[in-house]
Design an enzyme around this catalytic site. Structure first.
Site, mmCIF file in Angstrom:
data_model
loop_
_atom_site.group_PDB
_atom_site.id
_atom_site.type_symbol
_atom_site.label_atom_id
_atom_site.label_comp_id
_atom_site.label_asym_id
_atom_site.label_seq_id
_atom_site.Cartn_x
_atom_site.Cartn_y
_atom_site.Cartn_z
ATOM 1 N N THR A 99 1.890 8.486 6.244
ATOM 2 C CA THR A 99 1.311 9.609 6.987
ATOM 3 C C THR A 99 1.808 10.877 6.356
ATOM 4 O O THR A 99 3.040 11.041 5.856
ATOM 5 C CB THR A 99 1.732 9.815 8.506
ATOM 6 O OG1 THR A 99 1.425 10.802 8.961
ATOM 7 C CG2 THR A 99 3.309 9.248 8.843
ATOM 8 N N ASP A 100 1.171 12.168 6.488
ATOM 9 C CA ASP A 100 1.679 13.491 6.135
ATOM 10 C C ASP A 100 2.940 13.813 6.872
ATOM 11 O O ASP A 100 3.678 14.810 6.658
ATOM 12 C CB ASP A 100 0.460 14.400 6.063
ATOM 13 C CG ASP A 100 0.012 14.610 7.395
ATOM 14 O OD1 ASP A 100 0.279 14.075 8.362
ATOM 15 O OD2 ASP A 100 -1.067 15.461 7.265
ATOM 16 N N GLU A 101 3.026 13.221 8.182
ATOM 17 C CA GLU A 101 3.937 13.800 8.999
ATOM 18 C C GLU A 101 5.332 13.560 8.281
ATOM 19 O O GLU A 101 6.353 14.125 8.877
ATOM 20 C CB GLU A 101 3.985 12.993 10.402
ATOM 21 C CG GLU A 101 2.469 13.354 11.010
ATOM 22 C CD GLU A 101 2.649 12.805 12.505
ATOM 23 O OE1 GLU A 101 3.779 12.625 13.136
ATOM 24 O OE2 GLU A 101 1.686 12.756 12.736
ATOM 25 N N TYR A 155 8.341 8.934 15.785
ATOM 26 C CA TYR A 155 7.339 8.394 15.074
ATOM 27 C C TYR A 155 7.675 8.578 13.676
ATOM 28 O O TYR A 155 7.452 7.793 12.894
ATOM 29 C CB TYR A 155 5.789 8.702 15.658
ATOM 30 C CG TYR A 155 4.806 8.357 14.791
ATOM 31 C CD1 TYR A 155 4.560 7.130 14.207
ATOM 32 C CD2 TYR A 155 4.227 9.534 14.042
ATOM 33 C CE1 TYR A 155 3.473 6.684 13.287
ATOM 34 C CE2 TYR A 155 3.059 9.187 13.086
ATOM 35 C CZ TYR A 155 2.730 8.054 12.848
ATOM 36 O OH TYR A 155 1.859 7.656 11.900
ATOM 37 N N LYS A 215 8.345 6.217 10.004
ATOM 38 C CA LYS A 215 7.382 6.169 9.108
ATOM 39 C C LYS A 215 7.979 6.575 7.748
ATOM 40 O O LYS A 215 7.873 6.071 6.692
ATOM 41 C CB LYS A 215 5.959 6.754 9.170
ATOM 42 C CG LYS A 215 5.123 6.451 10.389
ATOM 43 C CD LYS A 215 4.796 5.031 9.836
ATOM 44 C CE LYS A 215 3.615 4.896 8.840
ATOM 45 N NZ LYS A 215 3.019 3.894 8.618
HETATM 46 P P1 NAD Z 1 -3.204 2.206 15.870
HETATM 47 O O1 NAD Z 1 -2.121 2.411 16.595
HETATM 48 O O2 NAD Z 1 -4.791 2.289 16.024
HETATM 49 O O3 NAD Z 1 -3.294 0.773 15.181
HETATM 50 C C1 NAD Z 1 -2.170 -0.023 14.938
HETATM 51 C C2 NAD Z 1 -2.317 -1.442 14.580
HETATM 52 O O4 NAD Z 1 -1.124 -2.009 14.454
HETATM 53 C C3 NAD Z 1 -2.767 -2.012 16.056
HETATM 54 O O5 NAD Z 1 -3.922 -3.050 16.058
HETATM 55 C C4 NAD Z 1 -1.536 -2.869 16.649
HETATM 56 O O6 NAD Z 1 -1.941 -4.052 17.329
HETATM 57 C C5 NAD Z 1 -0.957 -3.254 15.207
HETATM 58 N N1 NAD Z 1 0.434 -3.641 15.303
HETATM 59 C C6 NAD Z 1 1.336 -2.710 16.056
HETATM 60 N N2 NAD Z 1 2.520 -3.133 16.075
HETATM 61 C C7 NAD Z 1 2.368 -4.389 15.329
HETATM 62 C C8 NAD Z 1 3.486 -5.121 14.787
HETATM 63 N N3 NAD Z 1 4.512 -5.357 15.158
HETATM 64 N N4 NAD Z 1 2.676 -6.430 14.131
HETATM 65 C C9 NAD Z 1 1.529 -6.733 13.834
HETATM 66 N N5 NAD Z 1 0.544 -5.684 14.326
HETATM 67 C C10 NAD Z 1 1.140 -4.561 15.001
HETATM 68 O O7 NAD Z 1 -2.936 3.020 14.440
HETATM 69 P P2 NAD Z 1 -3.822 3.680 13.378
HETATM 70 O O8 NAD Z 1 -4.040 5.433 13.739
HETATM 71 O O9 NAD Z 1 -4.900 2.785 13.048
HETATM 72 O O10 NAD Z 1 -2.797 3.766 12.388
HETATM 73 C C11 NAD Z 1 -2.637 2.943 11.147
HETATM 74 C C12 NAD Z 1 -1.448 3.231 10.205
HETATM 75 O O11 NAD Z 1 -2.015 4.469 9.434
HETATM 76 C C13 NAD Z 1 -0.251 3.469 10.464
HETATM 77 O O12 NAD Z 1 0.639 3.074 9.627
HETATM 78 C C14 NAD Z 1 -0.106 4.865 10.658
HETATM 79 O O13 NAD Z 1 1.224 5.535 10.650
HETATM 80 C C15 NAD Z 1 -1.003 5.486 9.446
HETATM 81 N N6 NAD Z 1 -1.591 6.897 9.595
HETATM 82 C C16 NAD Z 1 -2.642 7.124 10.837
HETATM 83 C C17 NAD Z 1 -3.162 8.228 10.715
HETATM 84 C C18 NAD Z 1 -3.849 8.704 11.968
HETATM 85 O O14 NAD Z 1 -4.443 9.722 11.942
HETATM 86 N N7 NAD Z 1 -4.204 7.897 13.104
HETATM 87 C C19 NAD Z 1 -2.915 9.053 9.699
HETATM 88 C C20 NAD Z 1 -2.168 8.799 8.564
HETATM 89 C C21 NAD Z 1 -1.660 7.516 8.510
HETATM 90 O O1 TDX Z 2 -4.070 15.897 24.682
HETATM 91 C C1 TDX Z 2 -3.777 16.210 23.500
HETATM 92 N N1 TDX Z 2 -3.746 17.508 23.439
HETATM 93 C C2 TDX Z 2 -3.307 18.289 22.342
HETATM 94 O O2 TDX Z 2 -3.359 19.334 22.225
HETATM 95 C C3 TDX Z 2 -3.236 15.539 22.456
HETATM 96 C C4 TDX Z 2 -3.257 13.944 22.475
HETATM 97 C C5 TDX Z 2 -2.836 15.828 21.497
HETATM 98 N N2 TDX Z 2 -3.006 17.342 21.322
HETATM 99 C C6 TDX Z 2 -2.480 17.803 19.957
HETATM 100 C C7 TDX Z 2 -1.179 17.549 19.346
HETATM 101 C C8 TDX Z 2 -1.516 17.598 17.869
HETATM 102 O O3 TDX Z 2 -1.179 19.010 17.470
HETATM 103 O O4 TDX Z 2 -3.350 17.757 18.960
HETATM 104 C C9 TDX Z 2 -2.857 17.306 17.659
HETATM 105 C C10 TDX Z 2 -3.155 15.976 17.151
HETATM 106 O O5 TDX Z 2 -2.612 14.923 18.132
HETATM 107 P P1 TDX Z 2 -2.530 13.558 17.854
HETATM 108 O O6 TDX Z 2 -3.774 12.992 17.841
HETATM 109 O O7 TDX Z 2 -1.357 12.878 18.837
HETATM 110 O O8 TDX Z 2 -1.845 13.493 16.400
HETATM 111 P P2 TDX Z 2 -0.557 13.847 15.496
HETATM 112 O O9 TDX Z 2 0.522 13.969 16.420
HETATM 113 O O10 TDX Z 2 -1.236 14.927 14.748
HETATM 114 O O11 TDX Z 2 -0.544 12.469 14.705
HETATM 115 C C11 TDX Z 2 -1.798 11.806 14.033
HETATM 116 O O12 TDX Z 2 -1.833 12.138 12.778
HETATM 117 C C12 TDX Z 2 -0.843 11.593 11.762
HETATM 118 C C13 TDX Z 2 -1.502 10.039 14.337
HETATM 119 O O13 TDX Z 2 -1.510 9.976 15.430
HETATM 120 C C14 TDX Z 2 -0.354 9.680 13.507
HETATM 121 O O14 TDX Z 2 -0.609 8.296 13.573
HETATM 122 C C15 TDX Z 2 -0.583 10.132 12.152
HETATM 123 O O15 TDX Z 2 0.450 9.552 11.496
#
Ligand code: NAD
Ligand code: TDX
Length: 337
Positions: free
Chosen positions: A126-128, A153, A157
């Protein structure tokens, strides 16, 4: 079934999108390893052909299980694509323990199996990991930006990325890493910002915006994330990191107002609530390397269109998100959010 991909976390939001992308764009077969935590759901894979996708329910930190699956993968010269993670910042502030266990120990377990069996790994990050930028900083994150994570988190990562880099350098593991910006699209859990506000609006509840809503995120549709990951697996250079982004910077207020407009509601029809502890101000990705070296481009370039399609998807899939909604909102209410 002879797999060519082993996808961890393939029953989650982004992992399942990648599985569908692989089925659509290759002839390959996929084994999904997923623990089916609160965030995973086998329904994300429903309807996919059983002769091409197999779900193994299990933990990436289970060394014996992982060893067997990676040994099978090695026989087919397949690729291990690692999405599984604890992924929500707010949860990591309540209880960091599963983040350390899955994101660090789980990634370590996969790396050791990849090392033993000589398997190619692509690690999803992730970019975080780069921390945050000031709102008025003209710069964006690049592959050269120093790591500076803020939350439990993002620090776990970041730690997982560093483990991958060390295993490449010290043990010659064939790995690539990608760091993507905020994803949106179907199948995202209602705890996350966009699905939370969409489902609130569908329930006639006002969106909840943290702090003053000025924080900026760089949005990309999950389909574009998947196409970038496949491109890196096919053409990326071993040992390299690629940043994935679609030039989608928006403040949280802008996102909520776009949603209110789609739903035909007044633009001030939301509540400002308690801010997130340590809330990162702004993320912004410069994806020049991925675009110039690997020729990747995002397809979903209109945020308004992507958001409208996402709202429609949540409207049509209430049976999927409804069972998670009340418990999620109870947790937020306890935190004043
Ligand atoms: P998510 O929480 O929707 O899905 C995570 C999945 O991993 C789930 O299916 C969960 O059951 C599985 N999991 C969790 N712990 C596990 C374990 N110990 N063993 C096996 N499976 C396990 O997450 P997401 O948003 O789909 O993110 C997926 C990946 O992408 C993550 O690595 C996250 O850091 C990365 N990512 C997410 C975002 C975003 O905006 N959501 C952005 C950049 C990177
Ligand atoms: O109810 C809300 N109100 C609000 O203002 C929630 C849930 C979030 N927020 C804000 C927090 C953040 O500035 O919105 C923005 C986005 O929040 P999230 O959806 O929780 O995402 P963020 O914390 O930015 O992280 C996401 O992007 C990077 C994903 O959850 C991560 O898995 C990924 O790595």
């Amino acid at each position: 079934m002879a797999p060519t991909f082993l996808v961890t976390g393939g029953a989650g939001f982004i992992g399942s999108n990648f599985v569908r992308h692989v089925l659509e764009h290759t002839d390959d077969q996929v084994v999904v390893l997923d623990k089916l935590t609160y965030a995973g759901d086998r329904r994300t894979l429903e309807g996919l052909p059983a002769n091409r996708v197999r779900l193994v329910e299990g933990d990436i930190a289970d060394a014996a299980l992982v060893d067997g699956l990676v040994a099978d993968l090695a026989r087919d010269d397949g690729v291990l694509v690692h999405y599984a993670a604890e992924s929500h910042n707010d949860n990591s502030l309540h209880d960091p323990s599963p983040f350390v266990q899955t994101n660090l120990i789980g990634t370590f377990t996969l790396l050791e199996a990849a090392r033993r069996h000589g398997v190619r790994l692509h690690h999803i990050s992730t970019d975080e990991v780069y921390g945050d930028l000031e709102l008025d900083d003209p710069g964006r994150f690049t592959e050269a930006t120093p790591y500076n994570p803020s939350s439990p988190y993002s620090s776990t990562k970041a730690g997982s990325d560093l483990l991958v880099r060390a295993w490449v350098r010290s043990f010659g593991v064939r790995a690539t890493i990608s760091n993507c910006s905020n994803n949106y699209g179907p199948w995202q859990h209602v705890e996350k910002f966009i699905p939370r506000q969409v489902t609130n609006l569908l329930d006639g509840v006002r969106p909840r915006v943290y702090g003053a809503g000025a924080n900026v995120r760089d949005w990309i549709h999950a389909d574009d994330h998947s196409s970038a990951v496949l491109r890196i697996i096919e053409r990326g250079e071993i040992g390299e990191t690629y940043l994935i982004g679609a030039d989608g910077e928006k403040s949280n207020l802008e996102v909520v107002q776009a949603l209110l407009s789609i739903m035909g509601r007044p633009e001030d029809d939301f509540d400002l609530v308690t801010d997130r502890a340590g809330h990162d101000l702004r993320y912004a990705i410069d994806s020049t390397k991925l675009r110039t070296e690997l020729g990747w481009e995002p397809r979903s370039t209109s945020f308004a269109d992507g958001l409208t399609r996402t709202v429609e998807w949540y409207r049509e899939h209430e049976d999927w998100w409804r069972p998670h909604k009340d418990a999620t909102e109870r947790k937020y209410a306890e935190a004043g959010q």
